[in-house]
Design a protein around this motif. Structure first.
Motif, mmCIF file in Angstrom:
data_model
loop_
_atom_site.group_PDB
_atom_site.id
_atom_site.type_symbol
_atom_site.label_atom_id
_atom_site.label_comp_id
_atom_site.label_asym_id
_atom_site.label_seq_id
_atom_site.Cartn_x
_atom_site.Cartn_y
_atom_site.Cartn_z
ATOM 1 N N ARG A 1 0.812 -1.213 0.000
ATOM 2 C CA ARG A 1 0.000 0.000 0.000
ATOM 3 C C ARG A 1 0.851 1.272 0.000
ATOM 4 O O ARG A 1 0.334 2.361 -0.243
ATOM 5 C CB ARG A 1 -0.959 0.017 1.196
ATOM 6 N N CYS B 1 -0.986 -5.173 -6.014
ATOM 7 C CA CYS B 1 -1.590 -3.857 -5.737
ATOM 8 C C CYS B 1 -3.082 -3.871 -6.053
ATOM 9 O O CYS B 1 -3.904 -3.345 -5.286
ATOM 10 C CB CYS B 1 -0.894 -2.772 -6.553
ATOM 11 N N TYR C 1 -6.159 -3.541 -3.302
ATOM 12 C CA TYR C 1 -7.083 -2.418 -3.431
ATOM 13 C C TYR C 1 -8.530 -2.918 -3.490
ATOM 14 O O TYR C 1 -9.423 -2.351 -2.848
ATOM 15 C CB TYR C 1 -6.753 -1.612 -4.687
#
Length: 236
Positions: free
Chosen positions: A145, A192, A196
């Motif tokens: 993150r 990622c 998310y």
């Protein structure tokens, strides 16, 4: 490089006000390590206060969630592993930009190769772990993150990504592979994206749980029906 959220405690030395130490828990082993620093430009108390402020701000952030709270561990994909050379990192002025990453790559390519480290890069949904090839110890752990940008070098055997190190502080970490680093880049991009999506799903669940029961005629009738059903059961 230590992650702020894993810091346990810190303090200033009693014999020298320029000495500072803090304890960090390694996420993958739960082993605690104490790091000792000697400040050359300021009193250690200034560093201690600044670090305390950063930790406090991080704990208040709505995006700070443990990976366990996002999804059960059995639902997470297996980590992907790559054998690479870790060239190191340098501080950069911006958090994103292909030119920023490629400049860092070129600078570290021309650095002292004796400082390069052969590592196994483990790409998890939550972290990128660098494991030393020589003794299998953890060299570094980068939270997914905090990765703000990633790019291949002009020579695609090189890869760099930018990591937030604090307010307006950014570091670019650089790697080199025998072949193309495109597969490594795809694995980090996938991590990622998954993280998310998990974060968005968790936030939606929290919003639904906190949403108050709607008021109005339909809510009133539901309550009356429940009360009537309860009273009918008691009579029987």
């Amino acid at each position: 490089k230590a992650v702020v959220s894993t810091q346990s405690t810190g303090g200033v030395g009693s014999d020298d006000v320029r000495n500072f130490a803090y304890v960090v828990r390694q996420r993958h082993t739960s082993i605690y390590r104490c790091y000792v620093l000697h400040c050359t430009t300021c009193a250690a108390s200034h560093l201690a206060l600044r670090l305390q402020e950063i930790c406090k701000n991080a704990s208040r952030s709505p995006l700070v969630m443990s990976e366990q709270s996002l999804t059960p561990s059995e639902d997470l994909p297996e980590p992907k592993r790559f054998e690479t050379l870790y060239l190191g990192y340098i501080r950069v002025e911006k958090e994103k930009g292909t030119d920023v990453v490629q400049h860092a790559i070129e600078k570290l390519r021309n650095s002292n190769q004796s400082n390069w480290e052969s590592v196994t890069m483990e790409v998890h949904v939550s972290t990128v772990n660098l494991i030393k090839t020589a003794d299998r110890t953890l060299l570094a752990e980068h939270r997914v993150r905090f990765i703000s940008f990633m790019a291949l070098g002009q020579d695609e055997s090189y890869l760099g990504y930018v990591v937030h190190g604090g307010p307006k502080i950014f570091y670019c970490h650089v790697y080199q592979s025998d072949g193309s680093c495109a597969e490594v880049a795809r694995a980090i991009q996938e991590a990622c994206t998954i993280r998310y999506q998990l974060l968005l799903s968790k936030q939606e669940e929290m919003k639904r749980a906190e949403k108050p029961e709607p008021q109005g005629i339909f809510s009133f009738l539901r309550k009356k029906l429940k009360q009537k059903s309860s009273s009918d059961v008691e009579r029987t």
